[in-house]
Design a protein around this motif. Structure first.
Motif, mmCIF file in Angstrom:
data_model
loop_
_atom_site.group_PDB
_atom_site.id
_atom_site.type_symbol
_atom_site.label_atom_id
_atom_site.label_comp_id
_atom_site.label_asym_id
_atom_site.label_seq_id
_atom_site.Cartn_x
_atom_site.Cartn_y
_atom_site.Cartn_z
ATOM 1 N N LYS A 1 0.870 -1.175 0.000
ATOM 2 C CA LYS A 1 0.000 0.000 0.000
ATOM 3 C C LYS A 1 0.906 1.223 0.000
ATOM 4 O O LYS A 1 1.732 1.385 0.898
ATOM 5 C CB LYS A 1 -0.911 0.002 1.221
ATOM 6 N N ARG A 2 0.768 2.020 -1.003
ATOM 7 C CA ARG A 2 1.695 3.138 -1.146
ATOM 8 C C ARG A 2 1.526 4.164 -0.030
ATOM 9 O O ARG A 2 0.419 4.378 0.469
ATOM 10 C CB ARG A 2 1.545 3.779 -2.517
ATOM 11 N N ARG B 1 4.304 -3.441 3.419
ATOM 12 C CA ARG B 1 4.785 -4.390 2.414
ATOM 13 C C ARG B 1 4.764 -5.778 3.025
ATOM 14 O O ARG B 1 5.248 -5.988 4.133
ATOM 15 C CB ARG B 1 6.201 -4.050 1.970
ATOM 16 N N ARG B 2 4.209 -6.755 2.283
ATOM 17 C CA ARG B 2 4.184 -8.137 2.743
ATOM 18 C C ARG B 2 4.574 -9.042 1.579
ATOM 19 O O ARG B 2 4.084 -8.863 0.466
ATOM 20 C CB ARG B 2 2.788 -8.541 3.225
ATOM 21 N N THR B 3 5.424 -9.998 1.854
ATOM 22 C CA THR B 3 5.831 -10.961 0.842
ATOM 23 C C THR B 3 5.536 -12.363 1.363
ATOM 24 O O THR B 3 5.918 -12.701 2.483
ATOM 25 C CB THR B 3 7.335 -10.841 0.525
ATOM 26 N N ARG B 4 4.829 -13.129 0.547
ATOM 27 C CA ARG B 4 4.540 -14.519 0.867
ATOM 28 C C ARG B 4 4.955 -15.377 -0.310
ATOM 29 O O ARG B 4 4.884 -14.935 -1.457
ATOM 30 C CB ARG B 4 3.044 -14.753 1.120
#
Length: 99
Positions: free
Chosen positions: A74-75, A80-83
């Motif tokens: 979301k800017r 930030r999420r990484t899966r």
């Protein structure tokens, strides 16, 4: 004997002929597998399945697909999420098509 068949397993449809090696969603099976949900066998179309038709194959290996990265952002919110995800697969060699 038909030269190809279309069958479904795991919510997906596959067009195969004898000798093909395909990757399908994981099956709890070792050795020989048999698919009876045949949608089409050569020029015969089922309604919804062709009666008496079977696709027979041998399980080659149980494996996993390449990793898929899922990235959310979301800017201007410092979010930030990484899966990661790897799908379990079964590799099947089609030995014969019975009609």
């Amino acid at each position: 004997m038909a030269d190809f068949a279309i069958f479904q397993t795991g919510g997906k449809q596959y067009r195969v002929k004898a000798g093909d090696v395909i990757q399908i969603e994981k099956l709890k099976a070792d050795g020989r597998v048999e698919f009876d949900q045949v949608l089409m066998l050569g020029d015969r179309v089922g309604a919804p399945f062709v009666s008496g038709a079977r696709v027979i194959g041998d399980v080659v290996e149980q494996t996993r697909a390449d990793k898929i990265l899922v990235f959310k952002k979301k800017r201007r919110q410092n979010y930030r999420r990484t899966r990661g995800h790897r799908q379990h697969l079964t590799v099947v060699k089609i030995t014969e098509i019975k009609g």
